[in-house]
Design a protein around this motif. Structure first.
Motif, PDB file in Angstrom:
ATOM      1  N   LYS A  14      36.962  43.366  38.943  1.00 50.63           N
ATOM      2  CA  LYS A  14      37.422  43.124  41.089  1.00 50.63           C
ATOM      3  C   LYS A  14      37.388  42.143  41.395  1.00 50.63           C
ATOM      4  O   LYS A  14      36.487  41.731  41.595  1.00 50.63           O
ATOM      5  N   GLU A  15      38.189  41.266  41.699  1.00 47.20           N
ATOM      6  CA  GLU A  15      38.148  39.811  43.029  1.00 47.20           C
ATOM      7  C   GLU A  15      37.116  40.314  43.908  1.00 47.20           C
ATOM      8  O   GLU A  15      36.524  39.046  44.245  1.00 47.20           O
ATOM      9  N   MET A  16      37.222  41.584  44.606  1.00 49.98           N
ATOM     10  CA  MET A  16      35.887  41.426  45.654  1.00 49.98           C
ATOM     11  C   MET A  16      34.744  41.535  45.389  1.00 49.98           C
ATOM     12  O   MET A  16      33.811  41.312  45.669  1.00 49.98           O
ATOM     13  N   ALA A  17      34.470  42.272  43.898  1.00 42.96           N
ATOM     14  CA  ALA A  17      33.279  42.109  43.906  1.00 42.96           C
ATOM     15  C   ALA A  17      32.994  40.724  43.565  1.00 42.96           C
ATOM     16  O   ALA A  17      31.417  41.227  43.874  1.00 42.96           O
ATOM     17  N   GLN A  18      33.801  39.912  42.490  1.00 46.00           N
ATOM     18  CA  GLN A  18      33.054  39.068  42.509  1.00 46.00           C
ATOM     19  C   GLN A  18      32.979  37.386  43.480  1.00 46.00           C
ATOM     20  O   GLN A  18      32.107  37.060  43.543  1.00 46.00           O
ATOM     21  N   ASN A  19      33.613  38.016  44.544  1.00 48.91           N
ATOM     22  CA  ASN A  19      33.873  37.289  45.638  1.00 48.91           C
ATOM     23  C   ASN A  19      32.522  37.398  46.408  1.00 48.91           C
ATOM     24  O   ASN A  19      31.802  36.879  47.089  1.00 48.91           O
ATOM     25  N   LEU A  20      31.816  38.856  46.510  1.00 49.15           N
ATOM     26  CA  LEU A  20      31.168  39.582  46.870  1.00 49.15           C
ATOM     27  C   LEU A  20      29.377  38.397  46.786  1.00 49.15           C
ATOM     28  O   LEU A  20      28.862  38.250  47.473  1.00 49.15           O
ATOM     29  N   PHE A  21      29.750  38.349  45.417  1.00 51.03           N
ATOM     30  CA  PHE A  21      28.379  37.810  44.654  1.00 51.03           C
ATOM     31  C   PHE A  21      29.063  36.341  45.416  1.00 51.03           C
ATOM     32  O   PHE A  21      27.170  35.465  45.343  1.00 51.03           O
ATOM     33  N   GLN A  56      39.363  47.728  48.037  1.00 48.40           N
ATOM     34  CA  GLN A  56      41.462  47.841  47.740  1.00 48.40           C
ATOM     35  C   GLN A  56      41.991  48.971  48.634  1.00 48.40           C
ATOM     36  O   GLN A  56      40.793  49.376  49.194  1.00 48.40           O
ATOM     37  N   PRO A  57      43.228  49.391  49.151  1.00 48.92           N
ATOM     38  CA  PRO A  57      43.915  48.243  48.784  1.00 48.92           C
ATOM     39  C   PRO A  57      44.166  46.894  49.997  1.00 48.92           C
ATOM     40  O   PRO A  57      42.810  47.503  50.479  1.00 48.92           O
ATOM     41  N   ASP A  58      44.428  46.118  49.322  1.00 50.90           N
ATOM     42  CA  ASP A  58      44.638  45.246  50.488  1.00 50.90           C
ATOM     43  C   ASP A  58      43.564  44.412  50.501  1.00 50.90           C
ATOM     44  O   ASP A  58      42.177  44.157  51.998  1.00 50.90           O
ATOM     45  N   GLY A  69      51.412  35.300  47.774  1.00 48.78           N
ATOM     46  CA  GLY A  69      51.790  33.920  46.613  1.00 48.78           C
ATOM     47  C   GLY A  69      51.095  34.438  45.512  1.00 48.78           C
ATOM     48  O   GLY A  69      51.833  34.068  44.291  1.00 48.78           O
ATOM     49  N   VAL A  70      49.365  34.937  45.851  1.00 49.62           N
ATOM     50  CA  VAL A  70      48.625  34.164  44.312  1.00 49.62           C
ATOM     51  C   VAL A  70      48.737  35.810  44.316  1.00 49.62           C
ATOM     52  O   VAL A  70      48.804  36.518  44.799  1.00 49.62           O
ATOM     53  N   VAL A  71      48.829  35.930  42.364  1.00 53.03           N
ATOM     54  CA  VAL A  71      48.910  37.601  41.713  1.00 53.03           C
ATOM     55  C   VAL A  71      46.650  37.394  41.785  1.00 53.03           C
ATOM     56  O   VAL A  71      46.649  37.261  41.705  1.00 53.03           O
ATOM     57  N   ILE A  72      46.592  38.660  42.113  1.00 54.99           N
ATOM     58  CA  ILE A  72      45.465  38.862  42.089  1.00 54.99           C
ATOM     59  C   ILE A  72      45.300  39.943  41.275  1.00 54.99           C
ATOM     60  O   ILE A  72      46.314  40.977  41.307  1.00 54.99           O
ATOM     61  N   TYR A 105      41.492  44.659  34.291  1.00 55.23           N
ATOM     62  CA  TYR A 105      41.393  44.850  32.895  1.00 55.23           C
ATOM     63  C   TYR A 105      41.478  42.760  32.245  1.00 55.23           C
ATOM     64  O   TYR A 105      40.777  42.598  31.300  1.00 55.23           O
ATOM     65  N   PRO A 106      42.456  42.347  32.767  1.00 53.05           N
ATOM     66  CA  PRO A 106      42.981  41.022  32.128  1.00 53.05           C
ATOM     67  C   PRO A 106      41.826  40.072  31.765  1.00 53.05           C
ATOM     68  O   PRO A 106      40.990  39.478  31.625  1.00 53.05           O
ATOM     69  N   ARG A 107      40.783  40.258  33.269  1.00 47.99           N
ATOM     70  CA  ARG A 107      39.981  39.547  33.535  1.00 47.99           C
ATOM     71  C   ARG A 107      38.703  39.482  33.117  1.00 47.99           C
ATOM     72  O   ARG A 107      38.026  38.688  32.481  1.00 47.99           O
TER      73      ARG A 107
END
Length: 540
Positions: free
Chosen positions: A221-228, A398-400, A434-437, A441-443
Motif C-alpha cells: 500500500k502506498e501509505m505503508a511505504q510512505n510511512l517508511f 484507506q480510503p482517501d 490525476g495521479v493513479v495510486i 498487488y501491481p506494486r
C-alpha cells in the motif's frame, strides 16, 4: 623450513591478491541492485488461474503493469489449474475483471494462455514445462536472460505439492547472465507458529529464501511505504519518536460489511489470523523499527524482526473479542469478527508505550489508519484541558490516502487566548490530482520481477509474528476467552473502549478530519475545531 615453504605456497601471492575483483571483497548486500533487464524473456505462471483470487487480483494487477509499460516487451502469462479450459475460455472468464477499452483488454489477453493439469501428477507439469521450454527456446539460442515468476494464487494447503511439481518438472531455466526464478506465495501462511514453521520447512527444502516472496498486500500500500520514508527522511520526527513524547499508538482496520460469503473461511481463521497477525503487525513494525543501515531488503527486514522479537506474547487481560451475527458463519460459532489487542515493545525506545491493534467487520465505518498520539503539553497556559488537546500524527491508508498532523493553533479573531485544533495535511487526492495510486498487488508483483524483497515477509519475521499471537489464538480456539456480541454497524463491543482508555488514549474533543467521508453523525466542514478557551473569552 618445509613447513614455512608450505605455508608460503598456501598464501595468495601479491599478484593474486591484486587480481581479486572488487565484487569478491564485498558482501552480497553491498553489490545488491534491483531492476528489469530490457531484453528479459519474462514468463509469469499463475497457478490457480481459474480461481477467484487470480480473477480478482492477480490478472488485473498484471494488466495494470502491462498497460502502464512496467513489463518487458517479451512477456507471456501462462495460467495453470485443474479446471479444463481453453485459452479462449480463460480470456472470456477474465475479460469482465479487466479495465480499459476493448483494444487494451485484447492486447493484454493476447499474452494470456492456459495449461490444464493436476497439482499432484506428472502429466500436467510436463505439459507446462514443454510450453515454457518452447517459449524460451529463442532466448536460449540468443543467450538472452529469462525470468520465470511463479504466482501461487492457491490455498496454502497445496503449496508443498505445487512447489514440488514446479521444482521437479519446470525449473530448467536457461543458464545465462541475468536469468532468474522466483515464487510468490499468498497468505495465510499457516494458522499458528507450528503450522507456519512446518510449511516453511517444506517450501525451504524446495526453494531458498532468496527465491521465495511471501505476500502481505498491506506492504504494497502506498501509505505503508510512505510511512517508511516519512519516518527516516524527516529530521523533525526523530526527537519525538519515542516513549518520552508518545503516549500510545493505535493501528485500526475497520470494514462496514461482514464476511461477504466467506463465512466458512472466516470461521476457520477469524479476525486475528486474517488481519491482525499479518497486516497490522507489519504496520506496527514500520512504526516501531529502528532506522536500517540501507534500503537493502534484508537490512530493512532485519530491523523489523528485531522489534517484533521485543514484543511479549499477548496477555488475556489485554484482549477484547467480539462477534457480529453473520448468516454465512456456521451457527454457534465463537470465531471473533472483532478484536482489540494491546501490545508492549520491551526495548529502550518504546518501553511502556501501548500499541493497540484493532480490527473488525460489520462496523460503522470503513478505514485503515495509524494514529500516533503524543503526551499532553506540560504547563499548558492557554486554558481548557490539555488532555483533550493532544498532538496526533495520523496516517490514513484507506480510503482517501492522507497524512495529517493535529496541531494546537490560535483560533482566528481578536481574542488573545482561544485555541483550536487544526492540521498540517497531506491529502493525496488534492496534492496529487490525476495521479493513479495503484492497488497493492501491481506494486508487489513488480517488486518480485525486479528482485526487491523489502515488501515481502521473511521467514524469521513470520516466525516472530506468530510467536506473539499463537498462545492467544490457542486460547481463543479453546473458548477460554469471552466473545462479546455487537450489533451490525456499531463501533464494536463497548469493552474495546475500556481497553483504549487503559492504554491512555484520549479522544480530541469535537475534532474530525475535515476531508473524511461522511459517517454516522456527519462531518464538520470546518478545518479548525475549538478545543479550549482563553481566560475571559466566550466559549465558542
Amino acid at each position: 623450513m618445509a613447513a614455512a615453504t608450505a605455508a608460503a605456497s598456501a598464501s595468495p601471492s601479491p599478484e593474486t591478491m591484486a587480481s581479486l575483483s572488487l565484487d569478491s571483497l564485498l558482501s552480497e548486500r553491498d553489490c545488491w541492485h534491483c531492476g528489469i533487464e530490457r531484453e528479459l524473456c519474462l514468463t509469469i505462471v499463475v497457478a490457480g488461474a481459474s480461481g477467484d483470487l487470480a480473477g480478482k487480483k492477480t490478472y488485473p494487477a498484471l494488466q495494470f503493469l502491462f498497460q502502464h509499460g512496467f513489463l518487458p516487451r517479451n512477456v507471456a502469462i501462462i495460467g495453470y489449474a485443474r479446471t479444463q479450459l481453453t485459452n479462449q475460455q480463460l480470456r472470456d472468464k477474465l475479460r469482465p475483471r479487466l479495465k480499459g477499452s476493448d483494444k487494451e483488454r485484447d492486447d493484454f489477453l493476447g499474452r494470456c494462455t492456459y495449461v490444464a493439469g493436476a497439482y499432484d501428477g506428472a502429466d500436467g507439469w510436463n505439459k507446462l514445462a514443454a510450453v515454457l521450454n518452447e517459449r524460451e527456446a529463442r532466448a536460449r539460442f540468443c543467450c538472452q536472460p529469462c525470468g520465470r515468476l511463479y504466482y501461487l494464487a492457491l490455498p496454502p494447503s497445496v503449496y508443498p505439492q505445487v512447489c514440488a511439481g514446479l521444482k521437479t518438472y519446470c525449473d530448467d531455466i536457461p543458464p545465462s547472465d541475468g536469468s532468474w526464478l522466483r515464487v510468490i506465495v499468498e497468505k495465510p501462511f499457516g494458522n499458528d507458529l507450528q503450522s507456519s514453521e512446518e510449511l516453511s520447512d517444506m517450501l525451504g527444502k524446495l526453494y531458498p529464501e532468496k527465491q521465495l516472496y511471501r505476500i502481505d498486500h498491506y506492504l504494497g500500500k502506498e501509505m505503508a511505504q510512505n510511512l517508511f520514508v516519512m519516518r527516516f527522511a524527516n529530521m523533525f520526527l526523530s526527537p519525538v519518536w519515542n516513549r518520552n513524547c508518545i503516549s500510545n499508538v493505535q493501528i485500526t482496520f475497520k470494514e462496514d460489511f461482514g464476511t461477504q460469503g466467506r463465512g466458512g473461511y472466516f470461521d476457520s481463521f477469524g479476525i486475528i489470523r486474517d488481519v491482525i497477525q499479518n497486516h497490522l503487525m507489519q504496520l506496527l513494525a514500520f512504526v516501531a523499527m529502528e532506522k536500517p543501515l540501507s534500503i537493502h531488503p534484508d537490512d530493512i527486514r532485519d530491523e523489523k524482526v528485531k522489534v517484533l522479537r521485543c514484543i511479549k506474547p499477548v496477555s488475556d487481560h489485554n484482549v477484547v473479542l467480539g462477534a457480529v451475527h453473520d448468516p454465512t458463519v456456521p451457527p454457534g460459532s465463537k470465531t471473533p469478527t472483532f478484536a482489540a489487542v494491546t501490545l508492549f515493545i520491551d526495548n529502550d525506545r518504546w518501553a511502556g508505550v501501548p500499541f493497540v491493534l484493532k480490527a473488525g467487520k460489520a462496523l460503522d465505518d470503513r478505514k485503515a489508519e495509524i494514529r500516533v498520539q503524543l503526551r499532553p503539553t506540560p504547563h499548558f497556559v492557554f486554558g481548557g484541558d490539555p488532555e483533550t488537546a493532544r498532538n496526533e500524527l495520523v496516517v490514513r491508508l484507506q480510503p482517501d490516502e492522507a497524512i495529517y498532523l493535529k496541531m494546537i493553533v490560535k483560533r482566528p479573531g481578536l481574542e488573545t487566548g482561544d485555541t483550536a485544533i487544526s492540521e498540517l495535511d497531506l491529502d493525496y487526492g488534492k496534492r496529487y490530482p490525476g495521479v493513479v495510486i495503484p492497488d497493492a498487488y501491481p506494486r508487489l508483483i513488480l517488486d518480485a520481477i525486479r528482485g526487491d524483497q523489502q515488501h515481502f515477509v521473511r521467514r524469521d519475521e513470520l516466525r516472530a509474528a506468530w510467536a506473539i499471537f499463537t498462545p492467544l489464538l490457542h486460547a481463543v480456539d479453546a473458548g477460554r476467552l469471552p466473545v462479546h456480541p455487537y450489533p451490525y454497524g456499531s463501533r464494536g463491543p463497548e469493552e474495546a473502549d475500556e481497553l483504549l482508555a487503559r492504554a491512555g488514549f484520549v479522544k480530541n474533543r469535537e475534532y474530525r478530519w475535515p476531508h473524511a467521508a461522511p459517517s454516522g453523525g456527519g462531518v464538520s466542514s470546518a478545518s479548525v475545531e475549538t478545543v479550549g478557551t482563553g481566560s475571559g473569552n466566550p466559549k465558542l
